[in-house]
Design a protein around this motif. Structure first.
Motif, short mmCIF file in Angstrom:
data_model
loop_
_atom_site.label_atom_id
_atom_site.label_comp_id
_atom_site.label_asym_id
_atom_site.label_seq_id
_atom_site.Cartn_x
_atom_site.Cartn_y
_atom_site.Cartn_z
N MET A 288 0.83 -1.20 0.00
CA MET A 288 0.00 0.00 0.00
C MET A 288 0.87 1.26 0.00
SD MET A 288 -3.50 -0.43 0.33
CE MET A 288 -4.15 0.80 1.48
N ASN A 289 0.35 2.21 -0.68
CA ASN A 289 1.05 3.48 -0.87
C ASN A 289 0.29 4.56 -0.11
OD1 ASN A 289 3.06 4.85 -2.12
ND2 ASN A 289 2.06 5.04 -4.11
N ARG A 290 -0.66 4.12 0.72
CA ARG A 290 -1.61 5.06 1.29
C ARG A 290 -0.91 6.25 1.96
NH1 ARG A 290 -6.96 2.27 3.60
NH2 ARG A 290 -7.58 2.31 1.42
N ASN A 291 -1.48 7.42 1.76
CA ASN A 291 -0.95 8.66 2.32
C ASN A 291 0.34 9.13 1.66
OD1 ASN A 291 -3.06 8.69 4.14
ND2 ASN A 291 -1.89 7.44 5.62
N TYR A 292 0.73 8.47 0.60
CA TYR A 292 1.93 8.95 -0.09
C TYR A 292 1.55 10.10 -1.04
CZ TYR A 292 6.16 9.24 -2.77
OH TYR A 292 7.30 9.72 -3.37
N ILE A 293 0.49 9.89 -1.78
CA ILE A 293 0.04 10.92 -2.71
C ILE A 293 -0.77 11.96 -1.92
CG2 ILE A 293 -1.49 11.33 -4.70
CD1 ILE A 293 1.19 9.92 -5.41
N ILE A 294 -0.43 13.22 -2.13
CA ILE A 294 -1.11 14.30 -1.39
C ILE A 294 -2.53 14.47 -1.93
CG2 ILE A 294 -0.97 16.74 -0.72
CD1 ILE A 294 1.53 15.15 0.07
N PRO A 295 -3.53 14.45 -1.07
CA PRO A 295 -4.89 14.62 -1.56
C PRO A 295 -5.07 16.01 -2.17
CG PRO A 295 -4.88 13.80 0.70
CD PRO A 295 -3.47 14.22 0.37
N ASP A 296 -5.68 16.04 -3.32
CA ASP A 296 -5.91 17.30 -4.02
C ASP A 296 -7.00 17.03 -5.04
OD1 ASP A 296 -4.42 20.13 -4.76
OD2 ASP A 296 -5.32 19.16 -6.52
N ALA A 297 -7.87 17.99 -5.21
CA ALA A 297 -9.01 17.74 -6.08
C ALA A 297 -8.61 17.58 -7.54
CB ALA A 297 -10.02 18.87 -5.95
N TRP A 298 -7.56 18.28 -7.97
CA TRP A 298 -7.26 18.32 -9.40
C TRP A 298 -5.88 17.81 -9.77
CZ3 TRP A 298 -10.11 18.34 -13.44
CH2 TRP A 298 -11.37 18.99 -13.46
N SER A 299 -5.06 17.56 -8.78
CA SER A 299 -3.70 17.16 -9.12
C SER A 299 -3.27 15.92 -8.34
CB SER A 299 -2.70 18.29 -8.81
OG SER A 299 -2.84 19.32 -9.78
N ILE A 300 -2.35 15.20 -8.96
CA ILE A 300 -1.64 14.13 -8.26
C ILE A 300 -0.33 14.76 -7.83
CG2 ILE A 300 -0.66 11.80 -8.46
CD1 ILE A 300 -3.78 12.08 -8.86
N ILE A 301 -0.05 14.66 -6.53
CA ILE A 301 1.10 15.38 -5.99
C ILE A 301 1.92 14.48 -5.09
CG2 ILE A 301 1.82 17.34 -4.51
CD1 ILE A 301 -0.92 18.66 -5.37
N GLU A 302 3.23 14.52 -5.25
CA GLU A 302 4.11 13.93 -4.24
C GLU A 302 5.04 15.04 -3.78
OE1 GLU A 302 6.74 10.76 -5.60
OE2 GLU A 302 7.30 11.86 -7.40
N ASP A 303 5.42 15.03 -2.51
CA ASP A 303 6.24 16.13 -2.01
C ASP A 303 7.54 15.62 -1.39
OD1 ASP A 303 5.30 14.98 0.24
OD2 ASP A 303 4.37 16.77 1.10
N LYS A 304 7.91 14.42 -1.80
CA LYS A 304 9.17 13.86 -1.29
C LYS A 304 9.91 13.25 -2.47
CE LYS A 304 6.93 11.19 1.80
NZ LYS A 304 5.70 11.88 2.17
N PHE A 305 11.22 13.27 -2.38
CA PHE A 305 12.00 12.52 -3.35
C PHE A 305 12.56 11.30 -2.65
CE2 PHE A 305 16.17 11.47 -5.22
CZ PHE A 305 15.70 11.00 -6.43
N GLU A 306 12.00 10.15 -2.99
CA GLU A 306 12.48 8.91 -2.38
C GLU A 306 12.80 7.94 -3.50
OE1 GLU A 306 9.53 7.49 0.32
OE2 GLU A 306 9.72 9.21 1.67
N ALA A 307 14.05 7.51 -3.54
CA ALA A 307 14.48 6.64 -4.64
C ALA A 307 13.59 5.40 -4.74
CB ALA A 307 15.94 6.24 -4.46
N ASP A 308 13.11 4.91 -3.59
CA ASP A 308 12.25 3.72 -3.59
C ASP A 308 10.91 3.95 -4.25
OD1 ASP A 308 14.11 2.30 -2.30
OD2 ASP A 308 13.13 2.30 -0.33
N HIS A 309 10.51 5.21 -4.31
CA HIS A 309 9.20 5.50 -4.89
C HIS A 309 9.27 5.90 -6.36
CE1 HIS A 309 6.82 5.68 -1.08
NE2 HIS A 309 5.90 5.31 -1.94
N VAL A 310 10.47 6.02 -6.88
CA VAL A 310 10.59 6.57 -8.22
C VAL A 310 9.81 5.75 -9.25
CG1 VAL A 310 12.23 6.95 -10.12
CG2 VAL A 310 12.69 7.90 -7.85
N LYS A 311 9.95 4.43 -9.20
CA LYS A 311 9.28 3.60 -10.21
C LYS A 311 7.75 3.66 -10.08
CE LYS A 311 11.40 -0.43 -11.16
NZ LYS A 311 12.29 -1.61 -10.92
N SER A 312 7.25 3.67 -8.84
CA SER A 312 5.80 3.80 -8.67
C SER A 312 5.33 5.13 -9.22
CB SER A 312 5.43 3.73 -7.18
OG SER A 312 5.88 2.54 -6.61
N SER A 313 6.08 6.18 -8.90
CA SER A 313 5.66 7.51 -9.35
C SER A 313 5.77 7.64 -10.87
CB SER A 313 6.49 8.60 -8.66
OG SER A 313 6.20 8.60 -7.27
#
Lengths: 764, 764
Positions: free
Chosen positions: A1-26
């Motif tokens: 689960m990736n829950r709480n990784y993507i910042i909730p926003d009505a119109w955008s998909i947002i991430e606010d961290k640079f984590e090498a482990d997340h690069v492929k998912s993002s």
């Protein structure tokens, strides 16, 4: 689960961290596409960390020779897969001669990535400190143009923050790419020319075997702060790569910007010898318009899409973000302009499933495109299968069928079967039913009958022939049976008398015969032409009638339910809730044989029949079957929660419907299945749309009228959606205890709300 | 079909034509082996025509990484396969500087190839005219020594017929070999040293991953006519090859002979650092004895084998040749001296099936070795599985079983599962039954109970645990069921309640419990040790009892037969005789789904149960089941005809029994399945032996006594076979209307003929 990784926003998909482990998912989640091509959200600059590079051109595929452990008669020779295409986004960057690579920087701060769904662009901003201690601010914005389908545009901006710096941009194009997914490590692409003409670069390459010619091209412009500057260029040609280098001393706090315009022209849309000149046209338009203007047109184009397809949800930002992400991805994947294209389960977000077409298109995607696009888009999806009819007949012949019986492929690019697991390829034959159902569904929704005499009838006849031949008579049961199938629930293989398959087979025959009568009465010329072409005989028709009339359906008197298949009740009927949670998902913990002999259901199977043919059954029957089957359903297919959400809503089980809704709508955003790095589940996203429109909204079409029975989850204040119904655009707004309609562009229409007729007037 | 290609002969396999198209088939048929190693009958000299090179060392295998199209949980990581080993037979030959190659000669005349089964050698003779018009007579004789298992010997003789000629022999050894069967084109072998010491050559190499060290070696002697000559030598070392060249001007009609001694020493039998010195010992013995003496010992050794295992048939030379070919190949493949080795379905005659062990060993091969070898040979086959028990428990654990339940692998080299088709690997679990049955069979035949307390009981318990856990209770049927299996008939996959599987499961539990009682009473120390080791609890025992007592067997009241599986009667019951002959064999013409939903049976399934447990059923029951199932049986497994031959004989259907006998005994010689070029069907050859001894001879063991109910096909005058029964060697001679017995080496024994007791006295 990736829950709480993507910042909730009505119109955008947002991430606010640079984590090498997340690069492929993002890279999957932030993918961009314009229907004609698409890209994983790879970085433009060099990146030495784990990454999954992916650029795809719709319709450009390669027949990868089948590789199996144990060959079975009937397996296809090739698996057609959309290929990883040449990279045009790349920009090598050096800061004071140090290669800029986020994986090698001393620090990365203020990282923010946004996929702006409203406007259709992808942006990264961050500040990083290199090993040489230069600190730079970066803003990288990219989009694939909806207006110019062959064009992508990148704006990459660097501002040195703590000293002056020499900045070198080396935009490049590169055809030295590989598929991660390859059976024999074949070479898929051959490059025939790498050409640099002043500041434009071109690579001509073609796919092997299929011989799709592609010209990959680029040209760049530069700005310092807001001033366009002309820089001297150094060019380099390699075997598979063209690079242009631009270097400049930049003062502290000055911003050095590159606008890179790049893309593909292909032989799908141009004469083979005109690809470079077509590319020059694209570049010249791009440079003329400039980045800002292109971006502004992009925003307009997306505004136009959203005007029709947006769904708003008030009071639940995660639900809102989820549905928009689904709608956005569907629009990025398939625009419906080109009947040669279709919707791969992962769209342009990964290689899995080879970008090919599955029954998902007919069973799950069609309603979305019917309601949010003009009628031609849905029709193009039907035409796609009509064009493949001959191949479907050949496919059936390979399996021993005759006289024009058709078995549509499980997976295909060009109409030929691409899949090679016997239990699916040969046995998951219910897919034929979805293809026929889509014709019915299209007519029911659009009211456009013309498709049936023009093309659809041939498809229906070929499918009915298949079912007639595939069913066999059991003297033991004194009924027609269908042995050795895999139903929609792929956790059962080679079963006998799968209820869904038998039901859809019976329906296909009856629906074909019904339309045959209509054609005979009302379209006699078409009737004659089609009878002649399909060589449908009266003996065949009478055999078909017998098969449909005497079809066997397994039924339990004790439970008063149709059984998923013969022998289903012999299993150990332990409910999913009583399983060890550490053993879930079972497909990751159990061996295949254990899954097969268990009662667990991957996705709606008997209930898929109740979804397609809801009005053939009473509400009580639906309830009984839902209560019988859902407790054994593990929903390990992305296509499962949506159907259950719709049925739960229709049974007034709003909490359950809401739970299923969240699961379908945020499947990828929250990475429920821990696999989003492979790509997003595009086709199931259409199911999410259905969960709202058909589930909560309760939209149905009956006798050419729209019916609604709107409900609203208690978590929401309101929601609204639009449907394009027979040329009229209706906005449906549902608040707690209140339903509103708004009609757009037509004087009036009737809709039914909970069975009661309402006249909706045009807002004008 | 190859019919009429092989010349009928009582003791030899003979071909009298040189046809390039037949070379690969003949390479299989003329294969030689000595139990420790084996070779396809490749030519010693260069051959540029189509050929399938193969040399194999028993027990030297490689774990080839699994390659499948679609991975399923539980698949093994590796497929262990016996590797193609370095070539030691090769001799480059030049005649007046022209490379001698049968594929390039102007003419090849008087070609004759013989595999002399009586004496255990392979010989080719022919006259050929080269492009340079030199005509030579060649005689090439080769054998793998039974006495010296690490040694092969070749006598190659060339006589120039039409002029003097310079003849150059270049014997070589070569580790630059590849497997045809490879999943990833891995390199399987690494060569560490190529060494030439005067006239001896050695190559040290090892398999990758498994690290078996092998020293391949050679040394040669030369004769002109019958005189030993000493020739000067030119040596050449390459990376993977060592060659020694000898050249001589030979007069017309003189014969120039090379005796090449060569072979392998391996780390299976020697210290790793002593392989070369061991090789030198082998060579020195070989040179001391000389070719003639080695050959003479070879003949003696084979005479010894035949003394015990020969079957004679008078009046039918093809039947005679067939049975001897089967017995010869079985003895070439497995000598029973080494409990680490086993019997691959293709023996040393090809790469298919990876040289691994299947249930064939227990179900088909054991009786042959019990009756024709000393008791230890059969025991070694049991010990092989005992040594794999831990791995079988691990294998079951991977599939979710626990508490020491064991699932023996479908295919194995070292005890680990090697197979990767889910419907077989995970579902063809009846193999566990054959492993238990072999223990029963061994005890029944030999009377040696010691194996059970010493080792067998642990195997029986682990298998019983498996069946107890694998069966599940159907509340619907109120019985224990076994769902999702593949029976011996692999033309049905994932079926429920396969009669054979359920029956053998029940029997395994009962047989284990019966022996547990014996141990408790008579071997209490063993009992205690085993209970402790296996952690067998009284709860488990009581669960097992329940499963066995309440096992479900599908049965048709209408036909009064057990059904092969649930739902068998729902199929379209068209008999094999009514199929279009052009569609046979169905596995070459039909897609897999069509085969699966058909009623056609690949090999005895329900009838396999009647074969194993003949005395559990009445003759009438056997007859009814045979009449019900055989007409649906396509016998497309090499293991099918033998069981049907035995049952037909026991039902006094001698014509049918004879037909099945011919099919099993000449399967490869007549190439029924058009695939002999891939190798011979070694394990089914033991079934051929059973067809005579158990089929025509009607041999059975009851209460420690031998029973016969001899019959004779009308085509034969007489037949005779020997059985080693509990230390006594009995010769059974059956003529039309007459049965004779001859006892060898014991004062007397009782046998029963058609139920009537006869006392057989020693001939002495």
């Amino acid at each position: 689960m990736n829950r709480n990784y993507i910042i909730p926003d009505a119109w955008s998909i947002i991430e606010d961290k640079f984590e090498a482990d997340h690069v492929k998912s993002s890279e999957s989640l932030f993918s961009i596409g314009n229907g004609a091509m698409g890209q994983r959200a790879n970085f433009e600059e060099d990146y030495s960390g784990p990454s999954f590079q992916g650029s795809y051109i719709g319709g450009v595929y390669y027949p990868d020779k089948t590789r199996v452990g144990w060959w079975k008669n009937g397996y296809p020779e090739y698996f057609a897969k959309v290929l990883n295409a040449p990279n045009f986004i790349g920009i090598h960057i050096k800061i004071n001669d140090e290669v800029f690579d986020l994986h090698q920087c001393k620090e990365v701060n203020n990282f923010r990535r946004e996929l702006n769904m409203k406007e259709g662009w992808h942006k990264r901003t961050f500040i990083s400190k290199l090993q040489n201690d230069i600190e730079i601010k970066v803003e990288a914005l990219r989009f694939l143009s909806l207006d110019h389908e062959e064009l992508g545009a990148i704006q990459y901006q660097i501002t040195p923050l703590n000293s002056d710096a020499k900045i070198e941009y080396t935009p490049y194009i590169d055809s030295g790419i590989k598929n991660q997914d390859t059976n024999w490590d074949d070479k898929f692409w051959e490059t025939t020319d790498v050409d640099i003409d002043d500041e434009q670069a071109f690579i001509e390459s073609h796919t092997l075997k299929t011989e799709y010619k592609v010209c990959t091209f680029m040209q760049s412009q530069f700005l310092i702060d807001d001033e366009i500057v002309k820089l001297s260029v150094q060019s380099e040609k390699e075997d598979l790569k063209a690079s242009l280098s631009y270097s400049k001393e930049i003062k502290k706090d000055q911003t050095f910007t590159i606008h890179k315009f790049a893309g593909y022209t292909t032989s799908l849309n141009h004469q083979e010898n005109e690809l470079t000149s077509a590319a020059k046209n694209v570049l010249s338009k791009a440079v003329d318009l400039g980045f800002e203007e292109l971006l502004s047109k992009q925003k307009q184009a997306w505004a136009e899409i959203w005007r029709m397809s947006d769904i708003t949800i008030e009071g639940d930002v995660e639900a809102q973000q989820g549905i928009r992400f689904n709608i956005f991805q569907l629009n990025q994947t398939y625009s419906g302009k080109d009947a040669r294209l279709n919707i791969g389960p992962k769209g342009f977000t990964g290689e899995k499933y080879g970008g090919s077409t599955y029954w998902d298109t007919e069973a799950y995607c069609l309603p979305f495109y019917m309601a949010t696009k003009n009628q031609q888009v849905a029709k193009n999806l039907l035409i796609y299968r009509y064009r493949h009819l001959e191949k479907a007949i050949e496919n059936a012949e390979k399996l021993g069928f005759k006289n024009g019986a058709a078995l549509y492929p499980m997976v295909t690019m060009n109409g030929e079967e691409s899949h090679n697991e016997w239990e699916i390829t040969f046995e998951e034959i219910h897919r034929n039913g979805a293809i026929a159902y889509a014709i019915f569904n299209y007519h029911r929704y659009t009211g456009d009958y013309s498709y049936i005499p023009e093309m659809g009838m041939e498809v229906l006849i070929a499918i009915a022939k298949f079912w007639q031949q595939r069913a066999s008579f059991s003297t033991h049961k004194n009924k027609y049976v269908i042995l050795g199938v895999t139903g929609p629930n792929e956790y059962e293989n080679n079963v006998n008398n799968n209820f869904y398959t038998n039901y859809v087979a019976q329906w296909c025959i009856n629906y074909m015969l019904e339309n045959l009568n209509i054609l005979k009465l009302d379209y006699f010329d078409d009737y004659q032409r089609i009878i002649e072409k399909t060589k449908l005989t009266s003996e065949e028709i009478s055999e078909m009638r017998k098969v449909a009339a005497e079809m066997y359906f397994p039924y339990s008197e004790e439970h008063q339910v149709y059984l998923q298949q013969d022998g289903f009740l012999d299993k150990e009927m332990i409910k999913v809730d009583d399983l060890d949670p550490n053993q879930r998902p079972i497909n990751q913990y159990w061996s295949w044989d254990r899954i097969l002999r268990s009662p667990y259901i991957k996705q709606a199977d008997t209930l898929q029949g109740f979804y397609f043919f809801e009005d053939h059954f009473s509400r009580e029957e639906l309830e009984r079957h839902f209560d019988f089957y859902e407790p054994f359903t593990v929903h390990e297919s992305s296509l499962s929660p949506c159907v259950h959400s719709i049925q739960a809503a229709s049974l007034d089980r709003m909490e359950q419907a809401y739970e299923f809704y969240l699961r379908t709508s945020r499947l990828d955003l929250d990475d429920y299945n821990k696999e989003v790095e492979e790509g997003c589940h595009i086709t199931s996203m259409a199911g999410t749309w259905m969960s709202i429109v058909e589930g909560f909204g309760g939209m149905r079409i009956k006798n050419g009228n729209l019916h609604f029975s709107p409900k609203i989850p208690q978590q929401w204040n309101s929601y609204s959606f639009k449907v394009n119904f027979r040329g009229k655009v209706l906005t449906v707004n549902v608040e707690q205890n209140k339903v509103d309609f708004k009609l757009d562009g037509a004087p009036k229409m009737n809709v039914f709300v909970n069975g009661e007729k309402r006249q909706i007037l045009d807002k004008a």
